[in-house]
Design a protein around this motif. Structure first.
Motif, PDB file in Angstrom:
ATOM      1  N   VAL A   1      25.574  82.755  -0.139  1.00  0.00           N
ATOM      2  CA  VAL A   1      25.864  81.805   0.724  1.00  0.00           C
ATOM      3  C   VAL A   1      26.546  82.306   2.061  1.00  0.00           C
ATOM      4  N   TYR A   2      27.314  83.253   2.133  1.00  0.00           N
ATOM      5  CA  TYR A   2      27.860  84.002   3.322  1.00  0.00           C
ATOM      6  C   TYR A   2      26.621  84.722   4.012  1.00  0.00           C
ATOM      7  N   TYR A   3      25.626  85.357   3.134  1.00  0.00           N
ATOM      8  CA  TYR A   3      24.836  86.154   3.940  1.00  0.00           C
ATOM      9  C   TYR A   3      23.616  85.346   4.694  1.00  0.00           C
ATOM     10  N   GLN A   4      23.746  83.884   4.203  1.00  0.00           N
ATOM     11  CA  GLN A   4      22.827  82.865   5.004  1.00  0.00           C
ATOM     12  C   GLN A   4      23.209  82.703   6.327  1.00  0.00           C
ATOM     13  N   ALA A   5      24.703  82.952   6.629  1.00  0.00           N
ATOM     14  CA  ALA A   5      25.195  82.735   7.938  1.00  0.00           C
ATOM     15  C   ALA A   5      25.222  84.083   8.765  1.00  0.00           C
ATOM     16  N   TYR A   6      25.012  85.085   8.190  1.00  0.00           N
ATOM     17  CA  TYR A   6      25.039  86.278   8.735  1.00  0.00           C
ATOM     18  C   TYR A   6      24.516  86.389  10.310  1.00  0.00           C
ATOM     19  N   PRO A   7      23.049  85.859  10.346  1.00  0.00           N
ATOM     20  CA  PRO A   7      22.371  86.013  11.834  1.00  0.00           C
ATOM     21  C   PRO A   7      23.117  85.075  12.896  1.00  0.00           C
ATOM     22  N   GLU A   8      23.622  84.041  12.283  1.00  0.00           N
ATOM     23  CA  GLU A   8      24.208  83.247  13.451  1.00  0.00           C
ATOM     24  C   GLU A   8      25.615  83.874  13.841  1.00  0.00           C
ATOM     25  N   MET A   9      26.131  84.554  12.758  1.00  0.00           N
ATOM     26  CA  MET A   9      27.388  85.024  13.279  1.00  0.00           C
ATOM     27  C   MET A   9      27.619  86.372  14.325  1.00  0.00           C
ATOM     28  N   VAL A  10      26.434  87.133  14.054  1.00  0.00           N
ATOM     29  CA  VAL A  10      26.337  88.269  14.662  1.00  0.00           C
ATOM     30  C   VAL A  10      25.327  88.007  16.079  1.00  0.00           C
ATOM     31  N   LYS A  11      24.688  86.771  16.331  1.00  0.00           N
ATOM     32  CA  LYS A  11      24.098  86.415  17.382  1.00  0.00           C
ATOM     33  C   LYS A  11      25.108  86.583  18.724  1.00  0.00           C
ATOM     34  N   GLY A  12      24.532  87.369  19.707  1.00  0.00           N
ATOM     35  CA  GLY A  12      25.176  87.588  20.823  1.00  0.00           C
ATOM     36  C   GLY A  12      26.419  88.526  20.834  1.00  0.00           C
ATOM     37  N   GLN A  13      26.560  89.318  19.561  1.00  0.00           N
ATOM     38  CA  GLN A  13      27.410  90.396  19.535  1.00  0.00           C
ATOM     39  C   GLN A  13      26.671  91.702  19.724  1.00  0.00           C
ATOM     40  N   LEU A  14      27.570  92.804  20.067  1.00  0.00           N
ATOM     41  CA  LEU A  14      27.202  93.957  19.892  1.00  0.00           C
ATOM     42  C   LEU A  14      26.460  94.344  18.937  1.00  0.00           C
ATOM     43  N   LEU A  15      25.862  95.598  18.662  1.00  0.00           N
ATOM     44  CA  LEU A  15      25.035  96.302  17.448  1.00  0.00           C
ATOM     45  C   LEU A  15      26.251  96.653  16.811  1.00  0.00           C
ATOM     46  N   SER A  16      27.384  97.354  17.159  1.00  0.00           N
ATOM     47  CA  SER A  16      28.397  97.778  16.406  1.00  0.00           C
ATOM     48  C   SER A  16      29.245  96.764  15.777  1.00  0.00           C
ATOM     49  N   ASP A  17      29.085  95.475  16.319  1.00  0.00           N
ATOM     50  CA  ASP A  17      30.040  94.397  15.754  1.00  0.00           C
ATOM     51  C   ASP A  17      29.166  93.788  14.520  1.00  0.00           C
ATOM     52  N   ALA A  18      27.878  94.216  14.518  1.00  0.00           N
ATOM     53  CA  ALA A  18      27.028  93.707  13.314  1.00  0.00           C
ATOM     54  C   ALA A  18      27.661  94.395  11.836  1.00  0.00           C
ATOM     55  N   ILE A  19      28.009  95.537  12.085  1.00  0.00           N
ATOM     56  CA  ILE A  19      28.705  96.271  10.792  1.00  0.00           C
ATOM     57  C   ILE A  19      29.929  95.585  10.443  1.00  0.00           C
ATOM     58  N   VAL A  20      30.893  95.294  11.529  1.00  0.00           N
ATOM     59  CA  VAL A  20      32.248  95.027  10.949  1.00  0.00           C
ATOM     60  C   VAL A  20      32.285  93.694  10.593  1.00  0.00           C
ATOM     61  N   VAL A  21      31.016  92.724  11.080  1.00  0.00           N
ATOM     62  CA  VAL A  21      31.109  91.400  10.503  1.00  0.00           C
ATOM     63  C   VAL A  21      30.786  91.296   9.088  1.00  0.00           C
ATOM     64  N   MET A  22      29.667  92.217   8.709  1.00  0.00           N
ATOM     65  CA  MET A  22      29.317  92.140   7.557  1.00  0.00           C
ATOM     66  C   MET A  22      30.384  92.638   6.531  1.00  0.00           C
ATOM     67  N   SER A  23      31.273  93.700   7.128  1.00  0.00           N
ATOM     68  CA  SER A  23      32.235  94.360   6.081  1.00  0.00           C
ATOM     69  C   SER A  23      33.151  93.321   5.938  1.00  0.00           C
ATOM     70  N   SER A  24      33.497  92.234   7.150  1.00  0.00           N
ATOM     71  CA  SER A  24      34.678  91.468   6.875  1.00  0.00           C
ATOM     72  C   SER A  24      34.460  90.409   5.735  1.00  0.00           C
ATOM     73  N   LEU A  25      32.985  90.125   5.842  1.00  0.00           N
ATOM     74  CA  LEU A  25      32.590  88.933   4.848  1.00  0.00           C
ATOM     75  C   LEU A  25      32.425  89.472   3.408  1.00  0.00           C
ATOM     76  N   ASN A  26      32.603  90.629   3.251  1.00  0.00           N
ATOM     77  CA  ASN A  26      32.587  91.181   1.771  1.00  0.00           C
ATOM     78  C   ASN A  26      31.356  90.833   1.085  1.00  0.00           C
ATOM     79  N   VAL A  27      30.367  91.097   1.641  1.00  0.00           N
ATOM     80  CA  VAL A  27      28.958  90.680   0.924  1.00  0.00           C
ATOM     81  C   VAL A  27      28.784  91.620  -0.066  1.00  0.00           C
ATOM     82  N   ILE A  28      28.652  91.261  -1.151  1.00  0.00           N
ATOM     83  CA  ILE A  28      28.289  92.313  -2.486  1.00  0.00           C
ATOM     84  C   ILE A  28      26.879  92.180  -2.761  1.00  0.00           C
ATOM     85  N   ALA A  29      25.981  93.175  -2.664  1.00  0.00           N
ATOM     86  CA  ALA A  29      24.431  93.054  -3.034  1.00  0.00           C
ATOM     87  C   ALA A  29      24.364  92.561  -4.480  1.00  0.00           C
ATOM     88  N   GLY A  30      25.046  92.813  -5.232  1.00  0.00           N
ATOM     89  CA  GLY A  30      25.010  92.188  -6.807  1.00  0.00           C
ATOM     90  C   GLY A  30      24.996  90.744  -6.881  1.00  0.00           C
TER      91      GLY A  30
END
Length: 408
Positions: free
Chosen positions: A375-404
């Motif tokens: 579920v969280y991964y579906q929202a990721y593009p919306e959450m990083v839109k307008g952010q810096l590239l470096s922010d894309a890393i911390v946003v995914m990290s804070s969502l704690n998306v586990i590939a499994g």
């Protein structure tokens, strides 16, 4: 320099041919993504104009494999969902099967499960928050607290002999009772870990660099989070105090006292702070569970249900009846009722649910896992839109998306 809001307003306009956008593949194999994730980002300089996530790189068909396995042999598959807190997954599956079979477990088993699940939640949050520090350049805090996850793994090892993919417990309870070393190690952890975690918080929560990198980064409103189907700490960071342990108690969680921490803006900093506080609350629960377990009669660690609970291994070697029951249960030759059940637990990342349809056969007719990370991964593009590239890393990290959990 343009603010995020100014940039967001600008990129809502139709694309302009005079701007040279850059397309960047963030992943699928990149150390900063913490797993097999691919995001195709369109950049204007370092600003993210849009993103598109792809899944399927780690597809393992867990649900379809499970539909060809007897109920008992599905537990190891659940280990591989969010492998950072596998005992919660195991318990969620066992509760689902017990609901289908109508098995009631003793109170002491409930408390033992609560203790294990809350230790798992702590270890999961330790990983998430300390790695978020790494992604902002603070490696020291990670190396400082990571050893305490190992300490929890040692407790698992005493309980079941495994550390990461634990395959812990059984339908109806546990394979064996907790020994004294488990209790001693847990008490030691409860005594020595809090000052370490307090120090970790002081290193990051008021750190100027960390705050600049996380506050107002990757925020999501409560309404949008609910529309996506957020649960767990990522939803609570948006301000909603929804927690399955309170809303729909299981494993006797109603017997425990704890608070539900919430955030306000749903940004990266709030997600970090909510997980921090949840560790404190889990420590409270573990201490209560320890006391409750030791108040009850020792030696009770499974339901009194010979038809569904595996007999002791020592009996299997010398008793024909035990051998027959062991064979029937493992090979799925038990009588499972026809019906459909849904059971969910408050996983470390959010609601982890199992929807099971049984046609009375030896395997599930249909099984679906409700994985919070998907579920969280579906929202990721919306959450990083307008952010810096470096922010894309911390946003995914804070969502704690586990590939499994993405493509089960």
């Amino acid at each position: 320099m343009k603010t995020n809001l100014e940039f967001l307003a600008e990129i809502q306009e139709p694309e302009r041919p005079e701007i040279a956008y850059t397309t960047l593949n963030l992943g699928p194999t990149h150390p900063a993504t913490h797993g097999i994730f691919q995001n195709v980002l369109k950049l204007d300089g370092e600003r993210i104009v849009s993103g598109e996530q792809t899944i399927g790189y780690i597809h393992r068909a867990f649900e379809k494999i499970a539909e060809r396995r007897p109920f008992y042999q599905i537990t190891p598959l659940t280990d591989r969902l969010n492998y950072c807190s596998a005992p919660i997954n195991n318990t969620g599956w066992h509760l689902t099967v017990e609901k289908l079979l109508g098995v009631k477990v003793p109170k002491r088993v409930d408390y033992m499960r609560v203790m294990v699940m809350e230790l798992s939640r702590i270890s999961d949050h330790i990983i998430c928050n300390s790695i978020l520090g790494v992604d902002t350049g603070a490696l020291t805090a990670f190396t400082y607290v990571y050893q305490w996850r190992e300490f929890i793994y040692e407790i698992y090892e005493e309980i079941c002999g495994a550390r990461l993919t634990t395959n812990m417990g059984r339908v109806g309870g546990f394979e064996r009772d907790f020994n004294q070393i488990v209790f001693d190690k847990t008490r030691k952890f409860l005594k020595e870990f809090p000052p370490v975690w307090k120090e970790f918080e002081s290193l990051l929560s008021r750190n100027r660099i960390f705050m600049d990198r996380t506050i107002d980064t990757g925020g999501l409103s409560m309404e949008r989070a609910l529309n996506y189907g957020f649960t767990g700490p990522n939803l609570r960071a948006c301000g909603l105090d929804y927690d399955l342990r309170i809303a729909e108690p299981y494993c006797s969680y109603e017997d425990f006292r704890f608070d539900i921490p919430v955030g306000t803006t749903g940004d990266t900093y709030d997600r970090f702070m909510v997980r921090n506080e949840e560790i404190w609350q889990s420590l409270r629960i573990v201490e209560q569970a320890l006391n409750k377990i030791q108040e009850l009669e020792p030696g009770v660690f499974h339901a009194d249900s010979d038809q569904y609970y595996l007999p002791p291994k020592v009996e299997v070697y010398k008793n024909m009846e035990a051998l027959i029951y062991h064979f029937k249960i493992i090979m799925g030759e038990i009588e499972a009722p026809v019906g459909e059940v849904y059971s969910a637990v408050e996983g470390a990342n959010g609601e982890l649910g199992f929807y099971l349809i049984s046609d009375g056969g030896r395997t599930p007719y249909r099984l679906h896992f409700r994985r919070p990370c998907f579920v969280y991964y579906q929202a990721y593009p919306e959450m990083v839109k307008g952010q810096l590239l470096s922010d894309a890393i911390v946003v995914m990290s804070s969502l704690n998306v586990i590939a499994g959990e993405l493509d089960a």
